[in-house]
Design a protein around this motif. Structure first.
Motif, PDB file in Angstrom:
ATOM      1  N   MET A 116      -4.711   2.372   5.313  1.00 15.92           N
ATOM      2  CA  MET A 116      -3.621   1.570   4.737  1.00 15.92           C
ATOM      3  C   MET A 116      -3.653   0.139   5.288  1.00 15.92           C
ATOM      4  O   MET A 116      -3.524  -0.828   4.545  1.00 15.92           O
ATOM      5  N   VAL A 117      -3.823   0.033   6.598  1.00 21.38           N
ATOM      6  CA  VAL A 117      -3.861  -1.290   7.239  1.00 21.38           C
ATOM      7  C   VAL A 117      -5.061  -2.087   6.726  1.00 21.38           C
ATOM      8  O   VAL A 117      -4.958  -3.282   6.434  1.00 21.38           O
ATOM      9  N   TYR A 118      -6.174  -1.411   6.576  1.00 24.45           N
ATOM     10  CA  TYR A 118      -7.386  -2.071   6.090  1.00 24.45           C
ATOM     11  C   TYR A 118      -7.223  -2.539   4.641  1.00 24.45           C
ATOM     12  O   TYR A 118      -7.533  -3.689   4.305  1.00 24.45           O
ATOM     13  N   LEU A 119      -6.696  -1.668   3.772  1.00 26.23           N
ATOM     14  CA  LEU A 119      -6.493  -2.057   2.365  1.00 26.23           C
ATOM     15  C   LEU A 119      -5.465  -3.185   2.237  1.00 26.23           C
ATOM     16  O   LEU A 119      -5.531  -3.994   1.323  1.00 26.23           O
ATOM     17  N   ALA A 120      -4.516  -3.224   3.162  1.00 28.99           N
ATOM     18  CA  ALA A 120      -3.499  -4.287   3.133  1.00 28.99           C
ATOM     19  C   ALA A 120      -4.029  -5.588   3.744  1.00 28.99           C
ATOM     20  O   ALA A 120      -3.301  -6.580   3.830  1.00 28.99           O
ATOM     21  N   GLU A 121      -5.274  -5.546   4.172  1.00 33.43           N
ATOM     22  CA  GLU A 121      -5.937  -6.710   4.770  1.00 33.43           C
ATOM     23  C   GLU A 121      -5.233  -7.215   6.022  1.00 33.43           C
ATOM     24  O   GLU A 121      -5.148  -8.410   6.284  1.00 33.43           O
ATOM     25  N   ASP A 153       0.033  -1.900  -4.928  1.00 33.06           N
ATOM     26  CA  ASP A 153      -1.208  -2.637  -5.205  1.00 33.06           C
ATOM     27  C   ASP A 153      -2.415  -1.791  -4.816  1.00 33.06           C
ATOM     28  O   ASP A 153      -3.478  -1.907  -5.417  1.00 33.06           O
ATOM     29  N   ALA A 154      -2.262  -1.011  -3.767  1.00 34.83           N
ATOM     30  CA  ALA A 154      -3.366  -0.194  -3.255  1.00 34.83           C
ATOM     31  C   ALA A 154      -2.813   1.175  -2.873  1.00 34.83           C
ATOM     32  O   ALA A 154      -1.624   1.298  -2.545  1.00 34.83           O
ATOM     33  N   ILE A 155      -3.660   2.179  -2.970  1.00 36.13           N
ATOM     34  CA  ILE A 155      -3.183   3.561  -2.793  1.00 36.13           C
ATOM     35  C   ILE A 155      -4.127   4.330  -1.870  1.00 36.13           C
ATOM     36  O   ILE A 155      -5.339   4.328  -2.064  1.00 36.13           O
ATOM     37  N   VAL A 156      -3.534   4.980  -0.861  1.00 36.17           N
ATOM     38  CA  VAL A 156      -4.294   5.881   0.003  1.00 36.17           C
ATOM     39  C   VAL A 156      -3.835   7.298  -0.323  1.00 36.17           C
ATOM     40  O   VAL A 156      -2.635   7.599  -0.250  1.00 36.17           O
ATOM     41  N   LEU A 157      -4.778   8.146  -0.712  1.00 38.17           N
ATOM     42  CA  LEU A 157      -4.444   9.514  -1.102  1.00 38.17           C
ATOM     43  C   LEU A 157      -4.809  10.477   0.011  1.00 38.17           C
ATOM     44  O   LEU A 157      -5.885  10.368   0.604  1.00 38.17           O
ATOM     45  N   VAL A 210       0.859  -1.194   0.000  1.00 36.34           N
ATOM     46  CA  VAL A 210       0.000   0.000   0.000  1.00 36.34           C
ATOM     47  C   VAL A 210       0.884   1.229   0.000  1.00 36.34           C
ATOM     48  O   VAL A 210       1.828   1.318   0.782  1.00 36.34           O
ATOM     49  N   ASP A 211       0.606   2.156  -0.884  1.00 42.06           N
ATOM     50  CA  ASP A 211       1.364   3.400  -0.919  1.00 42.06           C
ATOM     51  C   ASP A 211       0.454   4.540  -0.491  1.00 42.06           C
ATOM     52  O   ASP A 211      -0.764   4.470  -0.641  1.00 42.06           O
ATOM     53  N   LYS A 212       1.072   5.573   0.058  1.00 43.27           N
ATOM     54  CA  LYS A 212       0.318   6.762   0.431  1.00 43.27           C
ATOM     55  C   LYS A 212       0.847   7.909  -0.389  1.00 43.27           C
ATOM     56  O   LYS A 212       2.050   7.992  -0.668  1.00 43.27           O
ATOM     57  N   HIS A 213      -0.026   8.784  -0.835  1.00 44.78           N
ATOM     58  CA  HIS A 213       0.437   9.967  -1.549  1.00 44.78           C
ATOM     59  C   HIS A 213      -0.273  11.187  -1.015  1.00 44.78           C
ATOM     60  O   HIS A 213      -1.485  11.190  -0.830  1.00 44.78           O
ATOM     61  N   VAL A 272      -9.530   8.586  -7.267  1.00 43.77           N
ATOM     62  CA  VAL A 272     -10.042   7.311  -6.746  1.00 43.77           C
ATOM     63  C   VAL A 272     -10.643   6.487  -7.898  1.00 43.77           C
ATOM     64  O   VAL A 272     -10.411   5.276  -8.002  1.00 43.77           O
ATOM     65  N   ARG A 273     -11.372   7.151  -8.793  1.00 44.37           N
ATOM     66  CA  ARG A 273     -11.950   6.448  -9.949  1.00 44.37           C
ATOM     67  C   ARG A 273     -10.863   5.860 -10.836  1.00 44.37           C
ATOM     68  O   ARG A 273     -10.957   4.710 -11.260  1.00 44.37           O
ATOM     69  N   ILE A 274      -9.855   6.672 -11.137  1.00 42.04           N
ATOM     70  CA  ILE A 274      -8.774   6.175 -12.004  1.00 42.04           C
ATOM     71  C   ILE A 274      -8.147   4.933 -11.376  1.00 42.04           C
ATOM     72  O   ILE A 274      -8.004   3.901 -12.020  1.00 42.04           O
ATOM     73  N   GLY A 275      -7.787   5.035 -10.103  1.00 46.47           N
ATOM     74  CA  GLY A 275      -7.135   3.912  -9.430  1.00 46.47           C
ATOM     75  C   GLY A 275      -7.978   2.655  -9.506  1.00 46.47           C
ATOM     76  O   GLY A 275      -7.507   1.589  -9.922  1.00 46.47           O
ATOM     77  N   ASN A 276      -9.232   2.784  -9.127  1.00 48.69           N
ATOM     78  CA  ASN A 276     -10.104   1.604  -9.112  1.00 48.69           C
ATOM     79  C   ASN A 276     -10.360   1.089 -10.527  1.00 48.69           C
ATOM     80  O   ASN A 276     -10.430  -0.118 -10.741  1.00 48.69           O
ATOM     81  N   ASN A 277     -10.454   1.994 -11.504  1.00 46.85           N
ATOM     82  CA  ASN A 277     -10.671   1.561 -12.890  1.00 46.85           C
ATOM     83  C   ASN A 277      -9.477   0.808 -13.478  1.00 46.85           C
ATOM     84  O   ASN A 277      -9.643   0.032 -14.412  1.00 46.85           O
ATOM     85  N   VAL A 278      -8.276   1.074 -12.985  1.00 43.82           N
ATOM     86  CA  VAL A 278      -7.117   0.354 -13.531  1.00 43.82           C
ATOM     87  C   VAL A 278      -6.650  -0.764 -12.596  1.00 43.82           C
ATOM     88  O   VAL A 278      -5.541  -1.281 -12.740  1.00 43.82           O
ATOM     89  N   GLY A 279      -7.501  -1.122 -11.648  1.00 42.50           N
ATOM     90  CA  GLY A 279      -7.227  -2.315 -10.844  1.00 42.50           C
ATOM     91  C   GLY A 279      -6.381  -2.107  -9.601  1.00 42.50           C
ATOM     92  O   GLY A 279      -5.812  -3.053  -9.073  1.00 42.50           O
ATOM     93  N   ARG A 280      -6.263  -0.852  -9.141  1.00 42.48           N
ATOM     94  CA  ARG A 280      -5.566  -0.633  -7.865  1.00 42.48           C
ATOM     95  C   ARG A 280      -6.591  -0.059  -6.901  1.00 42.48           C
ATOM     96  O   ARG A 280      -7.188   0.987  -7.181  1.00 42.48           O
ATOM     97  N   ARG A 281      -6.782  -0.757  -5.788  1.00 45.47           N
ATOM     98  CA  ARG A 281      -7.749  -0.237  -4.810  1.00 45.47           C
ATOM     99  C   ARG A 281      -7.246   1.099  -4.285  1.00 45.47           C
ATOM    100  O   ARG A 281      -6.104   1.222  -3.836  1.00 45.47           O
ATOM    101  N   THR A 282      -8.098   2.090  -4.397  1.00 47.52           N
ATOM    102  CA  THR A 282      -7.685   3.458  -4.075  1.00 47.52           C
ATOM    103  C   THR A 282      -8.764   4.145  -3.253  1.00 47.52           C
ATOM    104  O   THR A 282      -9.955   3.959  -3.511  1.00 47.52           O
TER     105      THR A 282
END
Ligand code: URA
Ligand code: CA
Length: 434
Positions: A279-284, A194-198, A79-82, A222-232
């Motif tokens: 981040m913790v939640y998206l990383a499961e 794999d997943a992005i928190v903005l 998970v990345d943060k930006h 958020v739409r772009i991320g989810n549309n290209v397969g990265r949970r955002t």
């Protein structure tokens, strides 16, 4: 395909196809399409906008214009943060070790600061010996072993975005939500998460000054991320004043240490817990946001987050003794207090101007070539809503210059005190998940 036809198509408000967008981005990257045609196109986009599909296509075309970092050898969900850019924004320094301490792999690619905003690498270089010039293989090993490592930006990440951003800067086309959103997302996706928190900042010190614009930008990303397969997902947070108290490299590392100990500024702590929970939640690593937050609070309480920071620093050559003895970092020769000239309440602390004051001291870069002074900067003693009495210190100035008149003047101009009581601003303005 002819570029002139594609400019015309966008000018007339039609949707460009995936192939057409690829043609444009590849042609611009290899130099076969000139700046003037791309200028006309970006101006057409500025006025006509882009559909959701076009935004995703543009993002992926820019991702594919250069290197993509392969993090597949790292175990777990990366998970990345930006952050869209703040002043004294110490969150990355805190969040890395904090979420790594609960098992989230943090493979961070970071940059240096320019102008009134600071860069994470600069801050970390206040720690003697710390370096980010490591090979990819070592980077991956470190993340697998310690759950956290930071590497410098690869030279050839999203070259199309680099060229396009520079062109937009001189053609009055930066302020276009589809272009900003795809620019930011292309860099995050190329960096391999794999997943992005903005963290989308809003307010005077932010790129987006109004809440509506910030929300639109957050939704677009958020739409772009989810549309290209990265949970955002995105958090919209306040940047009407600097975050925390410290602005400056060693000063912010000290502030991060305090925060990891549970003794940090309230706003910085709260934002880190909010972003960190997602981040913790998206990383499961937790099945709910509440559980995630609880784990992070425990990592602060039981010292494991602080311990993780030490391991992270020493693994990349850094002197981890600074965690227990922050005075082992570079220290400024002089300190000055900015005294309040009247009684009242702090009504405004213009974040970007305060960031510029820190830059004048040498904490930031005026140009890409400037060298920075890791020791200097500002520590706010009051925040918006605080009561002040004449003579109270508003800011402590840490300087290696004997005279700081220009800095003091800039701070006085940008810290407003009023007679009437002022409420502290709301920190978290919203969360966007879809
Ligand atoms: N930051 C970016 O990276 N890209 C933009 O277009 C605007 C801000
Ligand atoms: Ca800070």
């Amino acid at each position: 395909m002819r570029m002139v036809d594609l400019i015309e198509k966008k000018r007339d408000g039609q949707e460009l196809s995936t192939e057409e967008i690829k043609f444009i981005i590849n042609g611009y990257t290899d130099g076969s399409i000139p700046d003037y045609q791309i200028s006309a196109l970006t101006m057409a986009i500025y006025f006509k906008g882009m559909t959701e599909k076009e935004r995703a296509d543009l993002t992926m075309a820019m991702v594919e214009s250069g290197d993509q970092i392969d993090l597949s050898q790292i175990k777990g969900i990366k998970v990345d943060k930006h952050s869209t850019g703040g002043v004294g924004d110490t969150t990355t320094l805190v969040l890395g070790p904090l979420v790594a301490a609960v098992g989230v792999p943090i493979a961070k690619m970071s940059g240096r600061g320019l102008g009134h905003t600071g860069g994470t690498i600069d801050k970390l270089e206040a720690v003697k010996g710390f370096h980010v010039e490591i090979e990819n293989e070592e980077f991956i090993d470190l993340v697998n072993t310690n759950k956290i490592a930071v590497i410098g930006q690869s030279g050839n990440l999203t070259p199309a975005d680099k060229k396009l951003y520079a062109l937009r800067d001189v053609t009055a086309t930066v302020d276009s939500i589809p272009l900003i959103a795809s620019s930011i997302m292309s860099k995050k996706i190329a960096a391999g998460a794999d997943a992005i928190v903005l963290d989308v900042k809003t307010g005077a010190g932010a790129f987006m000054k109004t809440l509506d614009d910030s929300r639109d930008l957050a939704k677009a990303m958020v739409r772009i991320g989810n549309n290209v397969g990265r949970r955002t997902m995105a958090v919209i947070s306040d940047m009407s004043q600097p975050l925390g108290y410290a602005i400056g490299n060693a000063l912010e590392v000290k502030e991060a240490i305090d925060t990891l100990k549970g003794e940090g500024p309230e706003d910085l702590t709260e934002l880190c817990l909010t972003l960190g929970s997602h981040m913790v939640y998206l990383a499961e690593k937790a099945s709910s946001l509440e559980e995630a937050r609880h784990k992070l609070e425990n990592a602060i309480k039981d010292g494991s987050a602080l311990e993780k920071f030490k391991v992270f620093l020493s693994s990349q050559g850094g002197d981890s003794s600074i965690v227990d003895n922050p005075s082992n970092m570079p220290q400024a020769k002089y300190t000055f207090e900015l005294e309040a000239k009247e009684d009242g309440y702090v009504a405004e602390i213009v974040a970007d101007e305060v960031g510029t004051a820190a830059m004048i001291l040498g904490a930031g870069r005026a140009t890409k070539e400037s060298t920075i002074d890791l020791a200097v900067g500002l520590v706010l003693r009051k925040k918006i809503g605080d009561q002040v009495k004449k003579g109270d210190s508003l800011v402590t100035i840490y300087s290696n210059f004997e005279k700081v008149d220009e800095v003091k003047q800039k701070l006085y101009e940008n810290i407003k005190i009023t007679a009437e009581k002022i409420e502290a601003p709301i920190l978290i303005h919203g969360e966007i998940t879809e």
